[in-house]
Design an enzyme around this catalytic site. Structure first.
Site, PDB file in Angstrom:
ATOM      1  N   ARG A   1      -7.185   1.018   7.634  1.00  0.00           N
ATOM      2  CA  ARG A   1      -7.352   1.187   6.142  1.00  0.00           C
ATOM      3  C   ARG A   1      -8.414   0.403   5.798  1.00  0.00           C
ATOM      4  O   ARG A   1      -9.218   0.693   4.602  1.00  0.00           O
ATOM      5  CB  ARG A   1      -6.223   1.050   5.367  1.00  0.00           C
ATOM      6  CG  ARG A   1      -4.950   2.274   5.586  1.00  0.00           C
ATOM      7  CD  ARG A   1      -3.984   1.750   4.756  1.00  0.00           C
ATOM      8  NE  ARG A   1      -2.612   2.930   4.845  1.00  0.00           N
ATOM      9  CZ  ARG A   1      -2.692   3.792   4.027  1.00  0.00           C
ATOM     10  NH1 ARG A   1      -3.546   4.130   3.050  1.00  0.00           N
ATOM     11  NH2 ARG A   1      -1.744   4.580   4.223  1.00  0.00           N
TER      12      ARG A   1
ATOM     13  N   THR B   1       0.888  -1.231  -0.164  1.00  0.00           N
ATOM     14  CA  THR B   1      -0.226   0.028  -0.009  1.00  0.00           C
ATOM     15  C   THR B   1       0.756   1.164  -0.091  1.00  0.00           C
ATOM     16  O   THR B   1       0.448   2.250  -0.785  1.00  0.00           O
ATOM     17  CB  THR B   1      -0.960  -0.022   1.247  1.00  0.00           C
ATOM     18  OG1 THR B   1      -0.391  -0.101   2.421  1.00  0.00           O
ATOM     19  CG2 THR B   1      -2.058  -1.079   1.109  1.00  0.00           C
TER      20      THR B   1
ATOM     21  N   TYR C   1      -2.331  -9.904   5.765  1.00  0.00           N
ATOM     22  CA  TYR C   1      -2.097  -8.293   6.364  1.00  0.00           C
ATOM     23  C   TYR C   1      -3.224  -7.707   6.894  1.00  0.00           C
ATOM     24  O   TYR C   1      -4.375  -7.602   6.124  1.00  0.00           O
ATOM     25  CB  TYR C   1      -1.440  -7.569   4.839  1.00  0.00           C
ATOM     26  CG  TYR C   1      -1.291  -6.008   5.351  1.00  0.00           C
ATOM     27  CD1 TYR C   1      -0.894  -5.676   6.361  1.00  0.00           C
ATOM     28  CD2 TYR C   1      -1.012  -5.258   4.099  1.00  0.00           C
ATOM     29  CE1 TYR C   1      -0.644  -4.244   6.765  1.00  0.00           C
ATOM     30  CE2 TYR C   1      -0.641  -3.870   4.198  1.00  0.00           C
ATOM     31  CZ  TYR C   1      -0.626  -3.293   5.239  1.00  0.00           C
ATOM     32  OH  TYR C   1      -0.337  -1.980   5.780  1.00  0.00           O
TER      33      TYR C   1
ATOM     34  N   TYR D   1     -13.103  -2.117   2.162  1.00  0.00           N
ATOM     35  CA  TYR D   1     -14.413  -1.278   2.130  1.00  0.00           C
ATOM     36  C   TYR D   1     -15.550  -2.097   2.034  1.00  0.00           C
ATOM     37  O   TYR D   1     -16.537  -1.730   2.742  1.00  0.00           O
ATOM     38  CB  TYR D   1     -14.193  -0.680   0.651  1.00  0.00           C
ATOM     39  CG  TYR D   1     -15.476   0.193   0.294  1.00  0.00           C
ATOM     40  CD1 TYR D   1     -15.598   1.458   0.923  1.00  0.00           C
ATOM     41  CD2 TYR D   1     -16.287  -0.378  -0.353  1.00  0.00           C
ATOM     42  CE1 TYR D   1     -16.767   1.950   0.654  1.00  0.00           C
ATOM     43  CE2 TYR D   1     -17.561   0.367  -0.831  1.00  0.00           C
ATOM     44  CZ  TYR D   1     -17.840   1.495  -0.097  1.00  0.00           C
ATOM     45  OH  TYR D   1     -18.705   2.182  -0.486  1.00  0.00           O
TER      46      TYR D   1
ATOM     47  N   LYS E   1       1.221  -9.877   8.757  1.00  0.00           N
ATOM     48  CA  LYS E   1       1.570  -8.575   9.120  1.00  0.00           C
ATOM     49  C   LYS E   1       0.647  -7.532   9.736  1.00  0.00           C
ATOM     50  O   LYS E   1      -0.481  -7.635   9.105  1.00  0.00           O
ATOM     51  CB  LYS E   1       2.135  -7.665   7.706  1.00  0.00           C
ATOM     52  CG  LYS E   1       2.490  -6.509   8.207  1.00  0.00           C
ATOM     53  CD  LYS E   1       2.722  -5.634   6.515  1.00  0.00           C
ATOM     54  CE  LYS E   1       2.706  -4.077   7.016  1.00  0.00           C
ATOM     55  NZ  LYS E   1       2.888  -3.222   5.452  1.00  0.00           N
TER      56      LYS E   1
ATOM     57  N   ILE F   1       7.586  -4.738   8.617  1.00  0.00           N
ATOM     58  CA  ILE F   1       7.622  -4.407   7.321  1.00  0.00           C
ATOM     59  C   ILE F   1       7.538  -2.733   7.430  1.00  0.00           C
ATOM     60  O   ILE F   1       6.343  -2.358   7.706  1.00  0.00           O
ATOM     61  CB  ILE F   1       6.537  -5.169   6.503  1.00  0.00           C
ATOM     62  CG1 ILE F   1       6.840  -6.422   6.329  1.00  0.00           C
ATOM     63  CG2 ILE F   1       6.440  -4.161   5.196  1.00  0.00           C
ATOM     64  CD1 ILE F   1       5.793  -7.171   5.512  1.00  0.00           C
TER      65      ILE F   1
END
Length: 307
Positions: free
Chosen positions: A138, A44, A133, A107, A161, A203
């Site tokens: 987000r 991202t 992830y 979303y 992650k 990360i």
């Protein structure tokens, strides 16, 4: 997957002032971060949402061709469309890639069972090991402990992650998953405490700019030198906060312009970092480099080989 223990750089995608991919600047970034344990391409932070499929292919190929030490590469392949993720495995040349990073569907806010089904389908189809992830800030949905534990049983899923910044969740996941299941911090500021409870590294966004200083901090934590790691991280905390003050990768690209790696151009709907942010980050960057010269940060080599 010991290749992914330590500092992985979530590479930005440098752009020219005309907002085209800036490959010479990308080469400078690769050289700048060459001492990290691995690279993450098309995460991202790379503004993957605004890159075309062809640009993603070009960037991946460029990184592979400019990897003289065969550093492990992780490639971001995630979407809120499960079928699209699976189709991408056929469309991208993944030779020279070592693992897949796949973000939790965003979303649409799937149920936990939907998340499990999504990742199971991806892991079944992936020719490479998959790293989950979790980034609820987000995506709008948190992968809960039971979900991560259930997915850890899949033979082609090797870790997570986690950018939830929830130490309680981290402890529960680490204690309930196999010893070889990696728990990787997705939040730079949380890296030292996460490693202290059994995490495997980070990360990082921060590592794009100060890979040696942050890499030393990560290695100190992995070596069990929590006090030294905490002291070093304390020198980076304000800078880390500033990186995200106007959004990511707005802050890190501003920082990279100051460091002379690439300019701060981003693609809409993101906006370039403000002059105020650039001024503040310039002062902070100079302070970090002064601290580094005063040996407040142990060298990467010494940190890696400390007993």
């Amino acid at each position: 997957m010991e290749s992914f223990i330590g500092q992985g750089i979530a590479l930005v995608t440098p752009f020219t002032k005309e907002r085209e991919v800036d490959f010479p600047a990308l080469k400078k970034l690769l050289d700048h971060t060459k001492d990290a344990e691995y690279w993450v391409v098309n995460g991202t932070t790379a503004e993957s949402a605004t890159l075309t499929k062809n640009e993603k292919k070009q960037v991946l190929e460029f990184v592979k061709q400019n990897n003289p030490t065969n550093k492990p590469i992780m490639f971001g392949n995630g979407s809120n469309n499960t079928a699209e993720v699976i189709e991408n495995f056929k469309e991208f040349d993944l030779s020279g890639v070592d693992a897949i990073l796949s973000v939790c569907p965003y979303y649409v806010k799937p149920s936990q069972q939907g998340i499990i089904a999504h990742y199971t389908a991806i892991a079944d189809a992936s020719p490479l090991p998959v790293l989950l992830y979790n980034v609820p800030g987000r995506t709008g949905v948190n992968m809960n402990v039971d979900t991560i534990v259930e997915l850890s049983k899949h033979k082609n899923i090797f870790g997570v992650k986690d950018a939830s910044a929830d130490l309680t969740q981290a402890m529960r996941v680490i204690s309930a998953t196999p010893d070889n299941f990696l728990y990787i911090s997705g939040d730079d500021a949380m890296t030292v405490p996460i490693i202290s409870i059994g995490g495997s590294g980070v990360i990082t966004v921060l590592g794009n700019v100060v890979p040696q200083e942050f890499g030393s901090t990560v290695q100190q934590a992995l070596n069990g030198n929590s006090k030294q790691a905490t002291m070093q991280m304390s020198q980076l905390l304000d800078y880390t906060d500033a990186l995200f003050e106007e959004g990511n990768p707005v802050g890190v690209k501003t920082a990279l312009e100051i460091a002379g790696i690439c300019n701060k151009t981003v693609r809409l709907p993101l906006m370039e970092g403000s002059e105020l942010l650039q001024s503040k980050m310039s002062v902070m960057y100079d302070q970090i480099k002064i601290s580094s010269k005063k040996s407040m940060f142990v060298s990467n080599f010494d940190a890696r080989h400390a007993i």
